[in-house]
Design an enzyme around this catalytic site. Structure first.
Site, PDB file in Angstrom:
ATOM      1  N   ARG A  60       0.826  -1.220   0.000  1.00 35.68           N
ATOM      2  CA  ARG A  60       0.000   0.000   0.000  1.00 35.68           C
ATOM      3  C   ARG A  60       0.856   1.264   0.000  1.00 35.68           C
ATOM      4  O   ARG A  60       0.418   2.322  -0.446  1.00 35.68           O
ATOM      5  CB  ARG A  60      -0.975  -0.012   1.186  1.00 35.68           C
ATOM      6  CG  ARG A  60      -0.326  -0.353   2.508  1.00 35.68           C
ATOM      7  CD  ARG A  60      -1.381  -0.651   3.569  1.00 35.68           C
ATOM      8  NE  ARG A  60      -0.781  -1.196   4.786  1.00 35.68           N
ATOM      9  CZ  ARG A  60      -1.148  -0.865   5.999  1.00 35.68           C
ATOM     10  NH1 ARG A  60      -2.108   0.016   6.188  1.00 35.68           N
ATOM     11  NH2 ARG A  60      -0.571  -1.405   7.046  1.00 35.68           N
ATOM     12  N   SER A 102      -5.085   3.723   6.355  1.00 29.97           N
ATOM     13  CA  SER A 102      -4.746   2.350   5.982  1.00 29.97           C
ATOM     14  C   SER A 102      -4.341   2.221   4.526  1.00 29.97           C
ATOM     15  O   SER A 102      -3.403   1.512   4.192  1.00 29.97           O
ATOM     16  CB  SER A 102      -5.944   1.424   6.212  1.00 29.97           C
ATOM     17  OG  SER A 102      -6.046   1.080   7.556  1.00 29.97           O
ATOM     18  N   GLU A 115     -19.434   2.987   1.043  1.00 32.96           N
ATOM     19  CA  GLU A 115     -18.714   2.459  -0.124  1.00 32.96           C
ATOM     20  C   GLU A 115     -19.548   2.539  -1.402  1.00 32.96           C
ATOM     21  O   GLU A 115     -19.037   2.846  -2.478  1.00 32.96           O
ATOM     22  CB  GLU A 115     -18.280   1.009   0.117  1.00 32.96           C
ATOM     23  CG  GLU A 115     -17.234   0.839   1.211  1.00 32.96           C
ATOM     24  CD  GLU A 115     -17.816   0.881   2.620  1.00 32.96           C
ATOM     25  OE1 GLU A 115     -19.059   0.837   2.763  1.00 32.96           O
ATOM     26  OE2 GLU A 115     -17.024   0.962   3.584  1.00 32.96           O
ATOM     27  N   HIS A 151      -5.908  -4.360   1.768  1.00 24.67           N
ATOM     28  CA  HIS A 151      -6.111  -5.472   2.702  1.00 24.67           C
ATOM     29  C   HIS A 151      -6.595  -6.737   1.974  1.00 24.67           C
ATOM     30  O   HIS A 151      -7.499  -7.428   2.416  1.00 24.67           O
ATOM     31  CB  HIS A 151      -7.103  -5.083   3.804  1.00 24.67           C
ATOM     32  CG  HIS A 151      -6.493  -4.152   4.823  1.00 24.67           C
ATOM     33  ND1 HIS A 151      -5.567  -3.195   4.484  1.00 24.67           N
ATOM     34  CD2 HIS A 151      -6.664  -4.035   6.155  1.00 24.67           C
ATOM     35  CE1 HIS A 151      -5.203  -2.530   5.573  1.00 24.67           C
ATOM     36  NE2 HIS A 151      -5.845  -3.020   6.599  1.00 24.67           N
ATOM     37  N   ASP A 173      -7.196  -8.977  12.162  1.00 22.18           N
ATOM     38  CA  ASP A 173      -8.555  -8.450  11.972  1.00 22.18           C
ATOM     39  C   ASP A 173      -9.557  -9.568  11.689  1.00 22.18           C
ATOM     40  O   ASP A 173     -10.759  -9.403  11.906  1.00 22.18           O
ATOM     41  CB  ASP A 173      -8.589  -7.437  10.818  1.00 22.18           C
ATOM     42  CG  ASP A 173      -8.173  -6.044  11.262  1.00 22.18           C
ATOM     43  OD1 ASP A 173      -8.143  -5.816  12.489  1.00 22.18           O
ATOM     44  OD2 ASP A 173      -7.885  -5.209  10.399  1.00 22.18           O
ATOM     45  N   ARG A 192      -1.809  -5.782   3.188  1.00 18.65           N
ATOM     46  CA  ARG A 192      -1.633  -4.885   4.317  1.00 18.65           C
ATOM     47  C   ARG A 192      -0.221  -4.929   4.877  1.00 18.65           C
ATOM     48  O   ARG A 192       0.354  -3.897   5.225  1.00 18.65           O
ATOM     49  CB  ARG A 192      -2.608  -5.289   5.423  1.00 18.65           C
ATOM     50  CG  ARG A 192      -2.470  -4.494   6.696  1.00 18.65           C
ATOM     51  CD  ARG A 192      -3.372  -5.001   7.815  1.00 18.65           C
ATOM     52  NE  ARG A 192      -3.355  -4.087   8.945  1.00 18.65           N
ATOM     53  CZ  ARG A 192      -2.377  -4.026   9.832  1.00 18.65           C
ATOM     54  NH1 ARG A 192      -1.344  -4.838   9.732  1.00 18.65           N
ATOM     55  NH2 ARG A 192      -2.415  -3.154  10.818  1.00 18.65           N
TER      56      ARG A 192
END
Lengths: 314, 274
Positions: free
Chosen positions: A7, A34, A55, A106, A114, A164
């Site tokens: 990322r 993130s 979204e 992610h 998570d 991630r």
């Protein structure tokens, strides 16, 4: 170079694009830290828009921006982008063939602690079925940057997927990246790993290990899942006679499926598919999960041996 | 410029087109199309909507998003009568190879600003366009027509939060409030009222109007244009199936084509001076 999250490559590319092009607009859904889209917010806030936790609305808004000439980059977790907003992506972005860039962060099981709700394992399948959609899964931070820049120059709907965790950087600035063209990572003659994302690195390690056993493994980075570089896939399959696909995704619908679809219409070779076997993930460290869900180097080596065995026993 | 009699006549022509093309197609959605005829006639055939039929993609045109995409016949008729394509083509609605798909397809039909058909998405799209236009300093406006049943979609309210957040005053949402959806009455299925209070709570400038009084509709468009710093929604009280007696207020005519006899009756009613 130390391990780096892919990322970071995305964020870096967005910064460069927002410096160069007035039409770029970066959208996020409350996960800008993130996805690294926050880097644009900090440096160049007029090119950034936080849509909040919405979204579906974000994708629709991006579609409208594209209709009015902007080039939106839509960033959020892949699960919620590809999954929750799938209808918006299908009926608005793709049906209108809009120049919207979708970035699913992610991706894969290595998201880790998570747990299952946040580990995108079906995003590539969901995006790959959409008419006109380009789907890219880069292998490290440098390739993620190059891929993001390449998508700006590629008109139409595109989906880029990245992970991630900090992962090894296995390419450098000079490594070529051509959208839609596979890249040979290392040569070999007994079998080929067709891999993307973090699994390219796993395949490289597996190839080393197999070499000690006398199996010559080839590694090919299939970063563009759609449109698949069909001729190149067929060539590697024909030359080596045994294929193992590797992806951090369900074995259903992703790279493994794309390769099988292509090979079933061309050459008859054994194919083994490394990926998550039709299950949800769970919490754990990336290493624990990679191991448990069969994405580790040992699993890749075992699959390679099976593929070679199936080839020779025919 | 606003000539009440002229707009009424155009609206009646649009209604005749709607009934004729759905009858010819053998399927389609007359109820919601007839409901919105006066709203669109007053928009497209006055000074309120800027477009150029000879240049459908003109960058400085106003935009219209038909969020309730199943009412494609009403926008097809409007675009044909406005000169974007020949009215004879209306009879090809829903046929194989036609430029007039069952639900709007942008690339197929000159004058369409977006494809639609999956409900609840139009306002997000309109917001995105409005944002981009505002960003580049264009004075073009964006209109988005939604159904009342469509407001049951969550995305509509996600979008409703966006426009005021960014001070978009170049957007005008239209709600065709006729209280009928496919399965029955909106208030019996999932009530969307109170609409004024809802939209006000979402920080919109709210204008209520009779959705069949073209003079009132014209004033509403003018008032929306005059409102600065925040978006406007026009809540238009409409009658589903308006203009064809047996279709009015009936869920049956949400998505049914008239047979030959029904067609003849509808056309007879629509010939009468309003």
């Amino acid at each position: 170079m130390k391990d780096t999250p892919m990322r970071d490559g995305y964020g870096k590319a967005l910064l460069e694009l927002s410096r160069l092009h007035e039409d770029v607009m970066v959208l996020d859904a409350d996960v800008a830290k993130s996805t690294r889209s926050e880097w644009v917010k900090q440096e160049n806030p007029s090119y950034f828009l936080d849509c909040g936790i919405s979204e579906q609305d974000m994708v629709g808004t991006a579609a409208g921006m594209a209709l009015a000439g902007l080039t939106p980059f839509v960033s959020t977790y892949g699960v919620f982008l590809a999954g929750r907003a799938w209808d918006q992506i299908r009926n608005t972005v793709c049906y209108n063939h809009l120049n919207v860039k979708l970035a699913g962060a992610h991706g894969g099981i290595s998201v880790g602690p998570d747990g299952a709700t946040h580990q995108a394992l079906e995003d590539v399948a969901l995006m790959r079925t959409l008419p006109g959609m380009t789907v890219v899964v880069p292998c490290d931070a440098i390739e993620t940057r190059k891929a993001t820049l390449a998508l700006y120059d590629h008109p139409g709907p595109c989906f880029i997927r990245f992970g991630r965790e900090a992962v090894p950087v296995i390419t450098d600035e000079d490594t070529p990246f051509v959208l839609g063209k596979n890249r040979l990572v290392c040569d070999g003659s007994d079998m080929v790993f067709l891999a993307n994302g973090y699994l390219v690195h796993q395949a490289m390690r597996a190839a080393e290990q197999l070499s000690a056993e006398g199996i010559s493994a080839r590694v090919v980075n299939v970063h563009t899942v759609k449109p698949l570089d069909r001729e190149d896939v067929i060539r590697h399959a024909s030359e080596t006679g045994a294929v193992v696909t590797c992806e951090e995704h369900q074995v259903i619908g992703g790279l493994g499926s794309a390769v099988c679809e292509t090979l079933s219409e061309s050459v008859c070779v054994p194919v083994e598919r490394i990926g998550v076997q039709d299950s949800f993930g769970e919490s754990g460290t990336p290493e624990e999960l990679i191991d448990k869900y069969g994405l580790g180097v040992d699993s890749l080596c075992a699959a390679a041996r099976r593929a070679v065995q199936r080839k020779t026993s025919r | 410029m606003f000539q009440e009699q002229k707009i009424k006549e155009i609206a009646r022509q649009i209604r005749r087109d709607i009934v004729t093309m759905i009858h010819a197609a053998g399927s389609g959605h007359p109820g919601g199309s007839l409901s919105a005829a006066d709203l669109l006639a007053t928009l497209y055939f006055t000074d309120q909507f800027r477009c150029d039929p000879s240049s459908p993609n003109w960058a400085e045109r106003d935009r219209f998003i038909l969020s309730k995409g199943h009412t494609a016949p009403v926008i097809y008729s409007v675009l044909a009568r406005r000169g974007f394509f020949p009215p004879e083509e209306l009879l090809t609605l829903r046929r194989f190879g036609s430029r007039l798909q069952g639900h709007p397809k942008k690339d197929a039909t000159p004058g369409l600003d977006c494809s639609s058909g999956s409900l609840g998405q139009g306002l997000s799209i309109a917001n995105g366009i409005a944002f981009a236009l505002q960003r580049r300093g264009s004075d073009a406006r964006v209109y988005c027509l939604m159904g009342d049943g469509e407001l049951q979609e969550g995305q509509a309210w996600e979008a409703a939060m966006f426009a005021p957040q960014h001070g978009l005053d170049n957007i005008c949402a239209l709600v065709d409030y006729n209280n009928v959806q496919l399965d029955g009455r909106v208030d019996e299925i999932k009530e969307v009222q109170p609409l004024r209070e809802k939209w006000e709570a979402f920080r919109w400038n709210v204008i209520e109007t009779d959705g069949h009084d073209v003079s009132a509709i014209y004033s509403a468009y003018q008032a929306a244009r005059a409102c600065k710093g925040r978006p406007t929604v026009i809540l238009a009280q409409c009658v589903k199936g308006k203009g064809v007696s047996y279709m009015e207020n009936s869920a049956k005519w949400h998505g049914t084509a008239p047979n030959d006899e029904e067609y003849a009756q509808a056309m007879a009613e629509l010939e009468v001076e309003a």
